[in-house]
Design an enzyme around this catalytic site. Structure first.
Site, PDB file in Angstrom:
ATOM      1  N   SER A 105       0.925  -1.295   0.078  1.00 16.10           N
ATOM      2  CA  SER A 105       0.159  -0.014  -0.240  1.00 16.10           C
ATOM      3  C   SER A 105       1.012   1.122   0.049  1.00 16.10           C
ATOM      4  O   SER A 105       1.739   1.555  -1.084  1.00 16.10           O
ATOM      5  CB  SER A 105      -0.862   0.134   1.125  1.00 16.10           C
ATOM      6  N   ASP A 252      -2.819   6.096  -3.146  1.00 12.10           N
ATOM      7  CA  ASP A 252      -1.500   5.564  -2.804  1.00 12.10           C
ATOM      8  C   ASP A 252      -1.256   4.358  -3.639  1.00 12.10           C
ATOM      9  O   ASP A 252      -1.495   4.167  -4.694  1.00 12.10           O
ATOM     10  CB  ASP A 252      -1.928   5.060  -1.300  1.00 12.10           C
ATOM     11  N   ASP A 254      -1.214   1.105  -3.860  1.00 12.80           N
ATOM     12  CA  ASP A 254      -2.194   0.187  -4.417  1.00 12.80           C
ATOM     13  C   ASP A 254      -3.467   0.752  -4.747  1.00 12.80           C
ATOM     14  O   ASP A 254      -4.391  -0.155  -5.008  1.00 12.80           O
ATOM     15  CB  ASP A 254      -2.342  -0.970  -3.362  1.00 12.80           C
ATOM     16  N   ASP A 256      -6.187   1.878  -2.981  1.00 10.25           N
ATOM     17  CA  ASP A 256      -7.584   1.645  -2.239  1.00 10.25           C
ATOM     18  C   ASP A 256      -7.978   2.963  -1.534  1.00 10.25           C
ATOM     19  O   ASP A 256      -9.211   2.824  -0.737  1.00 10.25           O
ATOM     20  CB  ASP A 256      -7.186   0.429  -1.477  1.00 10.25           C
TER      21      ASP A 256
END
EC number: 5.4.2.10
Length: 459
Positions: A105, A252, A254, A256
């Site tokens: 992440s 960010d 990833d 999410d």
């Protein structure tokens, strides 16, 4: 011993904490725990889907994880570089038995992680993660011959399926197969953090009609989150002002989560984004039970503003998995975190930054107002946060003097502020937070409370 699985899967320094052997073992264990018997008569093979972010270590970890799964008899679809919520969506729409994401992440590039999704695209509960950990590295009767799985690679198909889904959330394809462009003429900047949405977000926004300037969308394996994205929005803020864009969005690594920037370069955080989207859903009759699910870190200002609009809030512990658990329990349609994780259950089973960006942009267009004007309806109370290190964090909720100090400060603040003591999940420290009508008052309350915590709980 501490659990291997943290609040968001298994994480650590790639090739030290998170090795190829561990990834192989996790894949092997996951097929034993997550393989189910719900296959239809048409599903002759067990299937899993694997995706990853842009970290260089993702290559060897994906290969090892897929090897463990295929050795366990699963055919693995390697979706390549794709956002975490993309894996969740594809796990559901392709009806595979499980999905897995290799990502850390917003963490620095040297880190990486592995987290799993069950059939339907939902993150695993603690009990399932514990089952995986319990059988990790154990020998079992693995398949042989035709029972061994295959690994296929199809990034393009996976990415296109996901982009189609994202765009359809605000621009459903018409009967004549034409693609509406609700964001036509909207000039925005998108900061992709050199991460997993570097292809997805620009394409989805453009297909919806937006005029997009893209920054930090050239991943090289090493530059993910580096002075970019939602954790470092300074470049985005400057670009929005310099380009004359009406707003900016930041993801960010990833993708999410999503934060935003208004036309003057001011940050619009997850609380304000949730407020804007909750009001829009309520007006459209789509906010189930007129309730937004938030965490203990959401600003009191959000709750007060929503209350004046007839919208209730339900509060959970920090972590989007806990937000989703509450959303499922209470049949709520929207929830999220101040950090930018927003879960829109109408379209997703987890936080989806690109979906959040699209729906936020759509609301700016539909409202006829600027993002700055919309965000102003959800003012944030001044907040102070102090980390008190080297303390007995588990005693924070039981120590009599600490609790007496909390009660004193809460009585002083009344309905115009709040305090929160939150033990760290990974370190021997307590986070002391105070919100009040003025920054000075928040500082003073937080200082007093932090001193009591230090005096009473220092190890």
């Amino acid at each position: 011993m501490p659990r291997m699985f943290g609040t968001d899967g298994v994480r650590g320094l790639a090739n030290r904490d998170l090795t190829a052997q561990l990834a192989l073992d996790l894949g092997d264990a996951a097929v034993r725990v997550l393989g189910d018997d719900e296959r239809s008569e048409f599903e002759s093979r067990r299937r899993a889907l694997v995706g990853r972010d842009t970290r260089v270590s993702g290559d060897f970890l994906a290969a090892a994880l897929s090897a463990g799964m295929s050795a366990g008899g699963f055919d693995v679809i390697d979706a390549g570089i794709i956002p975490t919520p993309g894996v969740a969506y594809l796990t559901s729409v392709l009806n595979v038995e499980m999905g897995a994401v290799i990502s850390a992440s917003h963490n620095p590039m040297p880190d990486n992680g592995i987290k799993f999704f069950a059939r339907g695209g939902f993150k695993l509960p603690d009990t399932k993660e514990d089952e995986i950990e319990a059988v990790l590295g154990q020998d079992w009767d693995r398949p042989t011959g035709a029972g061994v799985g295959r690994v296929s690679h199809d990034t393009a198909t996976a990415t296109n399926l996901y982009i189609d889904h994202l765009v359809s959330a605000i621009a459903p394809v018409g009967p004549d197969k034409s693609q509406p462009t609700p964001l036509k003429g909207l000039k925005i900047v998108a900061d992709c953090a050199n991460g997993a949405t570097s292809v997805v977000a620009p394409e989805a926004l453009r297909r919806a009609g937006a005029d997009v300037t893209v920054i930090n969308a050239s991943p090289d394996g090493y530059n993910i989150n580096k002075n970019a994205g939602s954790t470092h929005p300074e470049q985005l803020q400057a670009m929005v002002k310099a380009s004359g864009a009406v707003m900016g969005v930041a993801f960010d690594g990833d993708a999410d989560r999503c934060l935003a920037v208004d036309e003057d370069g001011n940050m619009v955080n997850g609380d304000q984004i949730m407020g804007i989207l909750a009001r829009a859903k309520k007006n459209a009759g789509k906010l189930n039970h007129d309730t937004l699910v938030v965490t203990v870190m959401s600003n009191l200002g959000l709750k007060l503003a929503l209350r004046s609009m007839g919208i209730k809030t339900v509060q959970t512990n920090v972590g989007d998995r806990y937000v989703l658990e509450e959303m499922l329990r209470g049949d709520y349609s929207l929830g999220g975190e101040q950090s930018g994780h927003v879960i829109n259950r109408e379209f997703a089973t987890t936080g989806d930054g690109t979906l959040t960006a699209l729906t936020l942009c759509n609301e700016v267009v539909k409202s006829g107002k600027s993002l700055k004007e919309l965000a102003a309806d959800f003012p944030q109370l001044p907040q102070t946060l102090i980390n008190v290190p080297n303390v007995d964090k588990m005693a924070a909720k039981t120590n009599a003097k600490v609790q007496a100090a909390v009660e004193r400060e809460e009585k002083l603040l009344g309905d115009t502020g709040r305090v929160l003591l939150r033990p760290s999940g990974t370190e021997p420290l307590v986070r002391v937070m105070a919100e009040a009508e003025t920054q000075q008052q928040a500082d003073e309350v937080c200082d007093r409370l932090a001193k009591v915590v230090a005096d009473e709980l220092t190890l």
